[in-house]
Design an enzyme around this catalytic site. Sequence first.
Site, PDB file in Angstrom:
ATOM      1  NE  ARG A  35      -0.727   5.733  12.935  1.00 38.70           N
ATOM      2  CZ  ARG A  35       0.113   5.134  13.759  1.00 38.70           C
ATOM      3  NH1 ARG A  35      -0.237   4.893  15.008  1.00 38.70           N
ATOM      4  NH2 ARG A  35       1.318   4.762  13.344  1.00 38.70           N
ATOM      5  CE1 TYR A 150       7.124  -5.600   8.626  1.00 41.44           C
ATOM      6  CE2 TYR A 150       8.857  -7.116   7.937  1.00 41.44           C
ATOM      7  CZ  TYR A 150       8.018  -6.053   7.661  1.00 41.44           C
ATOM      8  OH  TYR A 150       8.072  -5.448   6.431  1.00 41.44           O
ATOM      9  CB  THR A 185      10.795   3.796   3.086  1.00 38.69           C
ATOM     10  OG1 THR A 185      11.109   2.664   3.924  1.00 38.69           O
ATOM     11  CG2 THR A 185      10.492   3.340   1.671  1.00 38.69           C
TER      12      THR A 185
END
Length: 252
Positions: A35, A150, A185
């Site tokens: 995005r 998740y 990350t």
Amino acid sequence: MVARRCLVTGAGRGIGAAVARRLAAQGHAVALTARSAGELDAVAAGLPGPALVVPADLTDPIAADAVVGAVERAWGGPVEVLVLNAGAGTSAPLARTTDEDWARMLDLNLTAPFRLLRRALPGMVEGGWGRVVAVASTAAKRGDPYVAAYTASKHGLLGLVRSAAAEVAGSGVTVNAVCPGYVDTPMTAATVATISTATGRTPEQARETLARRQPIGRLVDPDEVADAVLLCVGSAAITGQGINVDGGTVQS
């Protein structure tokens, strides 16, 4: 090595950016989608070879066709290497997991990869060569508390990989997953912030807690996950696998 047309989702940062750099370094043409157009542009600017930026919200039902079609038009052929890396996490006790939380995890972590795989796979099979690598998680192989949505999405992703691999076996196309543990990350940074807020620990203490959950005693580097992705891209004999990249957390 033959140069291939590659598409990496979630390529603006973290694992996706690391994979894009590694594929480009091997001489492949790499299309990047996420995005965040600005992040994609920054990654593309650092690649040594052909790069294509295709911003998209992959939860949009038309995104898979739009993104894969853009690659086909730009480079005159089908996507040959598809790395399904885009994903997100959420954390809440099961009883407080909302319908919206559940749907968001399934939409991004499972349905979007399914649509991209469905769109790209026929071109690979027709061409007699293809590589699909989904970035799953150790959550695809075990259940931990407070991450039911998740975990369900990642179990589903690994199931999709296994079924697709069996379906196209013998066609020259392989389908695999890599299953990272805690990787250094932005997604893990968000987890650290959540732990810090919930427990009162400092961010450094929260980060160390995650590192200690892995036998190697540290977070995994994104390039170490990219190593496993490139292994799957390079091998015609690895298919239907979920390769752990987790410092020894899940032994399978």
